[in-house]
Design a protein around this motif. Structure first.
Motif, mmCIF file in Angstrom:
data_model
loop_
_atom_site.group_PDB
_atom_site.id
_atom_site.type_symbol
_atom_site.label_atom_id
_atom_site.label_comp_id
_atom_site.label_asym_id
_atom_site.label_seq_id
_atom_site.Cartn_x
_atom_site.Cartn_y
_atom_site.Cartn_z
ATOM 1 N N HIS A 37 -105.441 2.257 -46.980
ATOM 2 C CA HIS A 37 -106.281 0.988 -46.905
ATOM 3 C C HIS A 37 -106.056 0.044 -47.728
ATOM 4 O O HIS A 37 -106.085 -1.240 -47.256
ATOM 5 N N ASN A 38 -105.659 0.274 -48.885
ATOM 6 C CA ASN A 38 -105.026 -0.973 -49.589
ATOM 7 C C ASN A 38 -103.920 -1.787 -49.225
ATOM 8 O O ASN A 38 -103.841 -2.970 -49.452
ATOM 9 N N LEU A 39 -102.945 -0.954 -48.526
ATOM 10 C CA LEU A 39 -101.772 -1.547 -48.199
ATOM 11 C C LEU A 39 -102.208 -2.208 -47.080
ATOM 12 O O LEU A 39 -101.589 -3.334 -46.648
ATOM 13 N N GLU A 40 -103.270 -1.855 -46.153
ATOM 14 C CA GLU A 40 -103.663 -2.562 -45.185
ATOM 15 C C GLU A 40 -104.307 -3.781 -45.335
ATOM 16 O O GLU A 40 -103.975 -4.823 -44.907
ATOM 17 N N LEU A 41 -104.947 -3.811 -46.468
ATOM 18 C CA LEU A 41 -105.619 -4.937 -47.287
ATOM 19 C C LEU A 41 -104.629 -6.214 -47.252
ATOM 20 O O LEU A 41 -104.921 -7.290 -47.345
ATOM 21 N N VAL A 42 -103.515 -5.985 -47.889
ATOM 22 C CA VAL A 42 -102.386 -6.875 -48.137
ATOM 23 C C VAL A 42 -101.507 -6.971 -46.983
ATOM 24 O O VAL A 42 -100.369 -7.383 -46.773
ATOM 25 N N ASN A 43 -101.926 -6.373 -45.992
ATOM 26 C CA ASN A 43 -101.031 -6.473 -44.552
ATOM 27 C C ASN A 43 -99.538 -5.664 -44.786
ATOM 28 O O ASN A 43 -98.614 -6.196 -44.125
ATOM 29 N N MET A 44 -99.668 -4.628 -45.524
ATOM 30 C CA MET A 44 -98.469 -4.094 -45.477
ATOM 31 C C MET A 44 -98.543 -2.361 -44.886
ATOM 32 O O MET A 44 -97.736 -1.651 -45.183
ATOM 33 N N GLY A 45 -99.455 -2.279 -43.899
ATOM 34 C CA GLY A 45 -99.492 -1.127 -43.355
ATOM 35 C C GLY A 45 -98.524 -0.582 -42.354
ATOM 36 O O GLY A 45 -98.332 0.370 -42.155
ATOM 37 N N HIS A 46 -97.694 -1.605 -42.087
ATOM 38 C CA HIS A 46 -96.657 -1.664 -40.984
ATOM 39 C C HIS A 46 -95.113 -0.829 -41.893
ATOM 40 O O HIS A 46 -94.512 -0.511 -41.108
ATOM 41 N N ALA A 47 -95.204 -0.921 -43.119
ATOM 42 C CA ALA A 47 -94.058 -0.545 -43.968
ATOM 43 C C ALA A 47 -94.005 0.593 -44.993
ATOM 44 O O ALA A 47 -93.725 0.603 -45.957
ATOM 45 N N LEU A 48 -95.157 1.329 -44.552
ATOM 46 C CA LEU A 48 -95.565 2.625 -45.727
ATOM 47 C C LEU A 48 -94.450 3.231 -46.374
ATOM 48 O O LEU A 48 -94.258 3.679 -47.238
#
Ligand code: ATP
Ligand code: MG
Lengths: 267, 328
Positions: A122-133
Motif C-alpha cells: 500500500h505504501n509503495l503504491e502511495l508513492v507510485n512505486m508499486g511496479h518495482a517491488l
C-alpha cells in the motif's frame, strides 16, 4: 495541546573540537502543530541538519530538548521517521524488503504477516512505486529511490516526518514530480512534516511555515514566515500568483540580504 | 535493401571475428606465451644446476615424476582392491564351512598415495580455516561495533598478527599433546596441531578486514537502524553483516591463502601426512627422483592455492549484493 504537537524548546548544542567546543545552535525554540508542513531554510552549514537530527534523537542537545505530544524525547524512534538526503536504502535489499524491514520492526506485534505485506505494498503504491517491488536500489533511478525512502517512512506511521533535503540530489523535473506527490500524500494523511531545503520555490510551494535560520556559529531561528496560500496548490498557477512571488521575495531577501552567506561576504 | 544487408554482413563478421580473436588472445594466447617462456627459462636454469642429488629437474623430469605419482596411486588402489577381494573370498569360505564362524574384516593398511596426501592437506586446511573463521568474524564484528572492545583487542591483534607459524608450532604441539588425550582420538594429534597452527595464523586477515568493514558502514544506514530501534542482533544481521560482507570476504580470501601457505610448513614439522610431510619425506629420502617429486608438490601446492582462491572468489560473487562491482 492542539497547537503544541511538537515543541523544540531552547535547544543549544556544542560539538566537541580540539579546542573550545563549537556551539552550532543557540536557543532554537519553536512549536509545531499537528498536520503542519514546516520548511527549514538557511545557508549551508548553518545547522539545519543538526536541528533535524536533534528532533530525530540522533543527536543530543547540550541544552534544552524536544517535546512530542507532551513527552520529552531524547532517543531516536519510529515515531519520528527520517527521510535522508541520500535515500539511505539498504542496497542489498529489494525495494519491498527495505520497506518491509521498517514495517516489521514497527508493527511486529500488531500486524499479521499478511497485513504487513499488504501495508508495505500500500505504501509503495502511495508513492507510485508499486511496479518495482522486487528491484534492488541499484537498479532504480535516484528519484525512485527517494520515493522508496519516503514510502519507508510513511509506512512507519510516524507522528512527525523529518526530511533532510529529500529532493536535493534530484533533477528539476523529478523534483517537481516528487513535490507534487508529497503534497498529495500530506493532504491525504495530514502528516506533520519538517523538511530541510535549499530551494526557495520548494519551501514556499510546500510549507505552511518557513523557518529561516541565521548563520552559525550559534545559529538560531532568524524569521518565521507564514505561507497563507490555499491548498491544493498548483505550481503552474502559483508561478503567476502575486502572493506566491511576494513570499519568495521575502525568503530571498532574508537569505541574500539579511543573512549573507559567510563565503560570499568573504569574497 | 537486402543487397545492402548482404554487403554489410561480411564486415560485421570480420569485425566480430577480430574481436573474438582479440579476446582469445587475452584469455588463452598470452598466458600460454607466458608459460612457454617460463618453461624455457626453467629448462635452461635447471640444466646449469648440479646438486648432490644430481641435475636439478627440468620440466621433462617433473612431468615424468608426476605421471609416476599417478601410477603409484592406481597401483596402490589396485592392491587395496585385491586385498579386500581376497579377504572377501576367505571369509565366505569360512562361512561356508561353518556359518557360526566369527569373521574378521581388516582394513587395508597400505601407504597413503600422493592423492591421499592432497586430500589430507585440503581437509586439514579446511578445518583450520573453519576454526579461524568462526573465531575471526564475531571478534571482528565486536571490535568494529565497539570502540572500547577495539581499543582493548587491537594491541593483541597487532602483536600476534606478524608471528610466524614456526613460532607457534612447538607451543601448539605441546599444548595439544597435553590437553588432547582421548584414548581413541577421532582426529590424529598431528592433524589437530597442524589445523590449530593454521587457524592461529590465518585468523588475522579476516579479523582486520571485518573490523574495517564493520567500522566503515554508511552512517546513514546506522541512523536508519537507530530510528527503527533495531535490536543489537537485528542490527548485526540486517545492517552490519551485509554491509561488511565484501570486506569480510576479502579477509577470508586472504586468510585462506595464508592458511594454505602455513599448512605446508605446519605439516612438515607436525608430520601431518599431507603435502608438507610428503616434501619433508622426499627431502629426507634424498633419492635421485626426490627433487622432481618435490617440484611436483610445489606445483600442486600452487595450483591448489589458485583453485582455492578462485573458489572463494566464486562464493564471494554469489553472496555479493553489488553485482556491478568488479571482483578480482
Ligand atoms: N558531528 C559534528 N561534529 C562537529 N561539528 C559538527 C558536527 N555536525 C555538524 N557540525 C557543524 O555544525 C554546523 C552545522 O552543520 P549542519 O550539518 O547541521 O549544517 P546544515 O545546515 O545541514 O548544512 P547543509 O545545508 O550543508 O547540509 C557546521 O558548521 C558543522 O561543521
Ligand atoms: Mg545538512
Amino acid at each position: 495541546m492542539q497547537n503544541r504537537y511538537l515543541e523544540i524548546s531552547q535547544v543549544s548544542i556544542d560539538f566537541p573540537t580540539d579546542g573550545e567546543p563549537y556551539r552550532a545552535l543557540q536557543d532554537v525554540t519553536m512549536s509545531i502543530q499537528k498536520g503542519e508542513f514546516i520548511s527549514l531554510i538557511g545557508h549551508s552549514g548553518c545547522g539545519k541538519s543538526t536541528v533535524l537530527n536533534i528532533i530525530a534523537g540522533l543527536h543530543q542537545a547540550t541544552e534544552g530538548g524536544i517535546i512530542l505530544e507532551g513527552r520529552e524525547v531524547n532517543e531516536p524512534g519510529p515515531d519520528r521517521a527520517v527521510v535522508f538526503q541520500n535515500h539511505a536504502l539498504l542496497p542489498w535489499l529489494t525495494v519491498y524488503k527495505n520497506v518491509e524491514l521498517a514495517v516489521k520492526s514497527v508493527f511486529k506485534d500488531t500486524k499479521s504477516k499478511a497485513e504487513i505485506g499488504a501495508w508495505v505494498e500500500h505504501n509503495l503504491e502511495l508513492v507510485n512505486m508499486g511496479h518495482a517491488l522486487h528491484k534492488l536500489p541499484g537498479e532504480i533511478s535516484g528519484g525512485m529511490k527517494q520515493r522508496v525512502g519516503i514510502a519507508r517512512c510513511l509506512a512507519m506511521q510516524p507522528k512527525v516526518l523529518l526530511m533532510d533535503e529529500p529532493f536535493g540530489a534530484l533533477d528539476a523535473l523529478t523534483r517537481a514530480h516528487l513535490q507534487d506527490s508529497l503534497m498529495e500524500i500530506q493532504a491525504q494523511l495530514n502528516s506533520t512534516v519538517v523538511m530541510i531545503t535549499h530551494d526557495v520555490d520548494e519551501a514556499v510551494l510546500l510549507s505552511d511555515r518557513i523557518v529561516m535560520m541565521s548563520n552559525g556559529p550559534a545559529a538560531s531561528i532568524g524569521e518565521i514566515l507564514h505561507v497563507d496560500l490555499e491548498r491544493p496548490r498548483n505550481r503552474v498557477a502559483l508561478a503567476e500568483d502575486a502572493n506566491f512571488n511576494a513570499y519568495r521575495q521575502q525568503v530571498l531577501r532574508f537569505l541574500y540580504e539579511k543573512q549573507k552567506h559567510p563565503a560570499t561576504t568573504a569574497a | 535493401m537486402l543487397a545492402q544487408l548482404q554487403q554489410l554482413k561480411p564486415k560485421v563478421t570480420f569485425a566480430s571475428l577480430f574481436k573474438f580473436y582479440n579476446s582469445l588472445a587475452k584469455a588463452i594466447t598470452l598466458p600460454c606465451v607466458g608459460i612457454v617462456i617460463f618453461i624455457f627459462i626453467w629448462q635452461i636454469t635447471a640444466s646449469n644446476i648440479v646438486t648432490s642429488l644430481g641435475q636439478f629437474p627440468g620440466p621433462g623430469e617433473v612431468w615424468n615424476q608426476s605421471k609416476v605419482l599417478v601410477t603409484e596411486h592406481y597401483q596402490e588402489r589396485e592392491k587395496a582392491q585385491t586385498f579386500y577381494e581376497r579377504q572377501e573370498i576367505r571369509n565366505s569360505k569360512k562361512l561356508a564351512k561353518n556359518p557360526e564362524a566369527v569373521i574378521k574384516i581388516r582394513q587395508y593398511t597400505g601407504q597413503a598415495t600422493y592423492f591421499d596426501k592432497i586430500v589430507t592437506s585440503l581437509y586439514t586446511v579446511a578445518f583450520g580455516f573453519l576454526i579461524a573463521t568462526l573465531a575471526a568474524i564475531p571478534l571482528g564484528i565486536a571490535c568494529g561495533l565497539s570502540d572500547k572492545v577495539y581499543r582493548a583487542v587491537n594491541p593483541i591483534i597487532q602483536v600476534f598478527k606478524p608471528v610466524s607459524p614456526l613460532a607457534w608450532l612447538p607451543l601448539v604441539t605441546i599444548v595439544v599433546s597435553a590437553t588432547y588425550t582421548s584414548a581413541d582420538p577421532y582426529f590424529e594429534k598431528a592433524f589437530v596441531t597442524s589445523a590449530v597452527t593454521v587457524a592461529l595464523c590465518c585468523l588475522w586477515p579476516t579479523v582486520v578486514n571485518t573490523i574495517v568493514g564493520v567500522a566503515s558502514i554508511d552512517r546513514d544506514l546506522i541512523d536508519v537502524s537507530r530510528v527503527l530501534r533495531l535490536s543489537t542482533l537485528a542490527h548485526i544481521k540486517s545492517i552490519v553483516i551485509p554491509s561488511a560482507l565484501p570486506l569480510i570476504f576479502t579477509g577470508l580470501r586472504l586468510s585462506l591463502a595464508t592458511g594454505w601457505m602455513v599448512l605446508i610448513a605446519a605439516e612438515m614439522l607436525a608430520q601431518n601426512p599431507g603435502l608438507g610431510k610428503f616434501i619433508w619425506d622426499e627431502f629426507q629420502n634424498g633419492s635421485s627422483s626426490s627433487l622432481s617429486r618435490i617440484m611436483v608438490a610445489v606445483i600442486t601446492i600452487g595450483i591448489i592455492g589458485f583453485i582455492l582462491d578462485h573458489l572463494m572468489l566464486m562464493i564471494q560473487k554469489r553472496f555479493s549484493w553489488n553485482k556491478q562491482a568488479t571482483l578480482r
